[in-house]
Design a protein around this motif. Structure first.
Motif, PDB file in Angstrom:
ATOM      1  N   LEU A   1       0.867  -1.171   0.000  1.00  0.00           N
ATOM      2  CA  LEU A   1       0.000   0.000   0.000  1.00  0.00           C
ATOM      3  C   LEU A   1       0.907   1.226   0.000  1.00  0.00           C
ATOM      4  CD1 LEU A   1      -2.562  -1.048   2.786  1.00  0.00           C
ATOM      5  CD2 LEU A   1      -2.629  -1.573   0.335  1.00  0.00           C
ATOM      6  N   PHE A   2       0.724   2.101  -0.960  1.00  0.00           N
ATOM      7  CA  PHE A   2       1.536   3.321  -1.052  1.00  0.00           C
ATOM      8  C   PHE A   2       0.634   4.531  -0.852  1.00  0.00           C
ATOM      9  CE2 PHE A   2       4.106   0.448  -3.730  1.00  0.00           C
ATOM     10  CZ  PHE A   2       5.383   0.715  -3.268  1.00  0.00           C
ATOM     11  N   ASP A   3       0.985   5.387   0.104  1.00  0.00           N
ATOM     12  CA  ASP A   3       0.198   6.606   0.303  1.00  0.00           C
ATOM     13  C   ASP A   3       1.016   7.821  -0.108  1.00  0.00           C
ATOM     14  OD1 ASP A   3      -1.616   8.525   0.981  1.00  0.00           O
ATOM     15  OD2 ASP A   3      -1.918   7.847   3.042  1.00  0.00           O
ATOM     16  N   GLU A   4       0.768   8.324  -1.307  1.00  0.00           N
ATOM     17  CA  GLU A   4       1.460   9.497  -1.869  1.00  0.00           C
ATOM     18  C   GLU A   4       2.971   9.415  -1.646  1.00  0.00           C
ATOM     19  OE1 GLU A   4      -0.473  12.767  -2.547  1.00  0.00           O
ATOM     20  OE2 GLU A   4      -2.441  12.175  -1.811  1.00  0.00           O
ATOM     21  N   PRO A   5       3.603   8.318  -2.052  1.00  0.00           N
ATOM     22  CA  PRO A   5       5.015   8.126  -1.699  1.00  0.00           C
ATOM     23  C   PRO A   5       5.965   9.086  -2.410  1.00  0.00           C
ATOM     24  CG  PRO A   5       4.347   6.457  -3.267  1.00  0.00           C
ATOM     25  CD  PRO A   5       3.103   7.220  -2.897  1.00  0.00           C
ATOM     26  N   LEU A   6       5.506   9.757  -3.462  1.00  0.00           N
ATOM     27  CA  LEU A   6       6.430  10.592  -4.236  1.00  0.00           C
ATOM     28  C   LEU A   6       6.235  12.085  -3.999  1.00  0.00           C
ATOM     29  CD1 LEU A   6       6.268   8.683  -7.652  1.00  0.00           C
ATOM     30  CD2 LEU A   6       7.667   8.201  -5.646  1.00  0.00           C
ATOM     31  N   SER A   7       5.276  12.435  -3.134  1.00  0.00           N
ATOM     32  CA  SER A   7       4.925  13.868  -2.999  1.00  0.00           C
ATOM     33  C   SER A   7       6.059  14.734  -2.500  1.00  0.00           C
ATOM     34  CB  SER A   7       3.752  14.058  -2.045  1.00  0.00           C
ATOM     35  OG  SER A   7       2.845  13.042  -2.192  1.00  0.00           O
ATOM     36  N   ASN A   8       6.990  14.151  -1.774  1.00  0.00           N
ATOM     37  CA  ASN A   8       8.081  14.975  -1.239  1.00  0.00           C
ATOM     38  C   ASN A   8       9.259  15.114  -2.194  1.00  0.00           C
ATOM     39  OD1 ASN A   8       6.714  15.436   1.084  1.00  0.00           O
ATOM     40  ND2 ASN A   8       7.835  13.953   2.326  1.00  0.00           N
ATOM     41  N   LEU A   9       9.149  14.510  -3.358  1.00  0.00           N
ATOM     42  CA  LEU A   9      10.274  14.559  -4.299  1.00  0.00           C
ATOM     43  C   LEU A   9      10.083  15.685  -5.309  1.00  0.00           C
ATOM     44  CD1 LEU A   9      10.613  10.731  -5.057  1.00  0.00           C
ATOM     45  CD2 LEU A   9      11.633  12.054  -3.194  1.00  0.00           C
TER      46      LEU A   9
ATOM     47  N   ARG B   1      11.345  16.208 -11.310  1.00  0.00           N
ATOM     48  CA  ARG B   1      12.096  15.289 -12.158  1.00  0.00           C
ATOM     49  C   ARG B   1      12.247  13.910 -11.488  1.00  0.00           C
ATOM     50  NH1 ARG B   1      15.993  15.663 -16.364  1.00  0.00           N
ATOM     51  NH2 ARG B   1      15.591  17.873 -16.551  1.00  0.00           N
ATOM     52  N   LEU B   2      12.571  13.957 -10.208  1.00  0.00           N
ATOM     53  CA  LEU B   2      12.768  12.715  -9.461  1.00  0.00           C
ATOM     54  C   LEU B   2      11.440  11.952  -9.323  1.00  0.00           C
ATOM     55  CD1 LEU B   2      15.103  11.291  -8.138  1.00  0.00           C
ATOM     56  CD2 LEU B   2      14.592  12.477  -6.006  1.00  0.00           C
ATOM     57  N   ARG B   3      10.363  12.720  -9.222  1.00  0.00           N
ATOM     58  CA  ARG B   3       9.041  12.099  -9.107  1.00  0.00           C
ATOM     59  C   ARG B   3       8.754  11.265 -10.360  1.00  0.00           C
ATOM     60  NH1 ARG B   3       6.354  16.668  -7.104  1.00  0.00           N
ATOM     61  NH2 ARG B   3       5.541  17.143  -9.157  1.00  0.00           N
ATOM     62  N   VAL B   4       9.076  11.834 -11.515  1.00  0.00           N
ATOM     63  CA  VAL B   4       8.805  11.133 -12.771  1.00  0.00           C
ATOM     64  C   VAL B   4       9.693   9.896 -12.916  1.00  0.00           C
ATOM     65  CG1 VAL B   4       8.900  11.333 -15.288  1.00  0.00           C
ATOM     66  CG2 VAL B   4       7.889  13.173 -13.925  1.00  0.00           C
ATOM     67  N   SER B   5      10.968  10.006 -12.550  1.00  0.00           N
ATOM     68  CA  SER B   5      11.844   8.840 -12.712  1.00  0.00           C
ATOM     69  C   SER B   5      11.527   7.761 -11.668  1.00  0.00           C
ATOM     70  CB  SER B   5      13.320   9.251 -12.664  1.00  0.00           C
ATOM     71  OG  SER B   5      13.634   9.827 -11.417  1.00  0.00           O
ATOM     72  N   THR B   6      11.199   8.168 -10.444  1.00  0.00           N
ATOM     73  CA  THR B   6      10.868   7.176  -9.416  1.00  0.00           C
ATOM     74  C   THR B   6       9.556   6.469  -9.759  1.00  0.00           C
ATOM     75  OG1 THR B   6      11.896   8.671  -7.838  1.00  0.00           O
ATOM     76  CG2 THR B   6      10.724   6.793  -6.920  1.00  0.00           C
ATOM     77  N   ARG B   7       8.638   7.245 -10.350  1.00  0.00           N
ATOM     78  CA  ARG B   7       7.371   6.686 -10.805  1.00  0.00           C
ATOM     79  C   ARG B   7       7.618   5.550 -11.806  1.00  0.00           C
ATOM     80  NH1 ARG B   7       4.179  11.335 -13.584  1.00  0.00           N
ATOM     81  NH2 ARG B   7       4.836  10.541 -15.583  1.00  0.00           N
ATOM     82  N   ALA B   8       8.502   5.807 -12.759  1.00  0.00           N
ATOM     83  CA  ALA B   8       8.812   4.782 -13.758  1.00  0.00           C
ATOM     84  C   ALA B   8       9.454   3.563 -13.095  1.00  0.00           C
ATOM     85  CB  ALA B   8       9.728   5.362 -14.827  1.00  0.00           C
ATOM     86  N   GLU B   9      10.290   3.805 -12.075  1.00  0.00           N
ATOM     87  CA  GLU B   9      10.928   2.676 -11.379  1.00  0.00           C
ATOM     88  C   GLU B   9       9.911   1.843 -10.615  1.00  0.00           C
ATOM     89  OE1 GLU B   9      14.082   4.156  -8.958  1.00  0.00           O
ATOM     90  OE2 GLU B   9      15.057   5.071 -10.695  1.00  0.00           O
TER      91      GLU B   9
END
Ligand code: ADP
Ligand code: MG
Length: 369
Positions: free
Chosen positions: A157-165, A168-176
């Motif tokens: 379960l992920f709750d907005e895990p990328l909001s603090n990035l 650019r990092l949000r997009v690359s982490t999303r792809a990962e």
């Protein structure tokens, strides 16, 4: 891996706030489901109900077809990753990742194998001896994800895990995260307020508002066939343009009529009030500038490289946005004619949650009115 199901689940917090209302949801084994909606719509509460961190007021939660309402969070075999990572600050990445396994009395060799395997998978081997304060936000987020993976849970379960990035990092982490899911195939429920993140990540997206599910389906299905105006306005960027008007029958043909445009709409039933939705990508600078369906006074020109966003005002003073591809951009102040591409046109009942109405639009009938 796990199949997760919510049956008519509601959650009323003490004080009487209905955070989740009659939510029914089936999450297939191995799927990646994204809950998306504006802040306060009940996404986190839904996730916490699945995790067992909140008790439902009504309804049933099932994991692998077994009702788990009375099963403690630690016995649900689900790992949760939050926005703020919540790593232990005094522990190295290695110890953070090993912690839950040590609590479960997994033997030392097995812990070491799993932590190193996951570190390799996430390319964080060099961080294993570092503490959170010695890492960047993106590195901390990877460690938090790693800590969830080493547990080899039935579901993430992920709750907005990328909001603090940063963007650019949000997009690359999303792809990962997406490629990670394609490798592990662990059932994943992911919460975000960002519709683009939802569209790009999910096998299925579940659009929520006011504690209720508005629509669920494959990303392009929800984008292409929004069931109500809320979904239409929430999914897609720039947001859909809306025009308030009537559907009149003129000479036996249905036509949408508003102060700023008139548009033939075959298949639409006459209606005293209706809302026409037009995607910005469905507007094009008209080839025939003599009789365009729509005229806009350009106010802002935003070049995006391959496309240009034009925003401006229409005849009635209403604002609209067009995402166009043109060789020569208009300038602020220009009056331009716009054509409407029929596949990007939708009709709704009035109101914020107005239901989608049936139309079948055809290109040649749209060209002029
Ligand atoms: N512990 C709580 N007590 C009372 N109200 C809460 C609590 N947690 C959340 N809420 C309220 O429930 C609604 C849904 O919250 P939440 O599930 O966190 O929404 P989201 O994650 O979509 O932003 C909000 O109006 C929020 O203020
Ligand atoms: Mg939340």
């Amino acid at each position: 891996m796990a199949q997760i199901e919510l049956r008519d689940v509601s959650k009323r917090y003490p004080g009487g706030h209905d955070a989740v209302v009659d939510v029914s949801l089936e999450i297939a084994d191995g799927s990646f489901v994204v809950l998306v909606g504006p802040s306060g719509c009940g996404k986190s509460t839904t996730l916490r109900l699945i995790a067992g961190l909140e008790d439902p007021t009504r309804g049933e939660i099932l994991i692998d077809r077994r009702i788990v309402n009375d099963v403690a969070p630690k016995d649900r075999d689900i790992a949760m990753v939050f926005q703020n990572y919540a790593l232990y600050p005094h522990m190295t990445a290695y110890k953070n990742m090993a912690f839950a396994l040590r609590m479960r009395r997994v033997n030392r060799a097995e812990i070491d194998r799993r932590v190193r395997d996951v570190a390799k998978l996430l390319e964080i081997e060099a961080l294993l001896d570092k503490r959170p304060s010695q890492m960047s936000g993106g590195q901390r987020q990877r460690v938090a994800v790693g800590r969830a993976i080493v547990r080899e849970p039935k579901a993430f379960l992920f709750d907005e895990p990328l909001s603090n990035l940063d963007a650019r990092l949000r997009v690359s982490t999303r792809a990962e995260l997406k490629s990670l899911h394609q490798r592990l195939r662990t059932t994943t429920v992911y919460v975000t307020h960002d519709q683009e993140e939802a569209m790009t990540l999910g096998d299925r997206v579940v659009v929520m508002a006011g504690g209720q599910i508005q629509q669920q389906g494959a990303p392009l299905e929800v984008y292409g066939h929004p069931t109500n105006r809320f979904v239409a306005s929430f999914i897609g960027t720039p947001a859909m343009n809306f025009f308030e008007g009537v559907v009149a029958s003129e000479g036996g043909r249905a036509r949408f009529v508003a102060p700023e445009l008139r548009l033939p709409l075959d298949g639409a039933a006459p209606a005293p009030t209706a809302v026409l939705g037009v995607r910005p990508t469905a507007l094009r600078v008209a080839l025939d500038q003599a009789e365009p369906p729509l005229r806009m006074r350009v106010e802002v020109v935003e070049p995006l490289g391959d496309r240009i966003d034009l925003s401006g005002s229409l005849a009635g003073g209403q604002r609209a946005v067009a995402r166009v591809s043109v060789l020569r951009a208009p300038s602020p102040g220009d009056l331009i004619g716009l054509d409407i591409e029929p596949s990007g046109v939708h009709l709704f009942e009035p109101g914020e949650f107005g239901r989608a109405l049936q139309i079948n639009a055809h290109s040649e009938r749209m060209a002029a009115s």
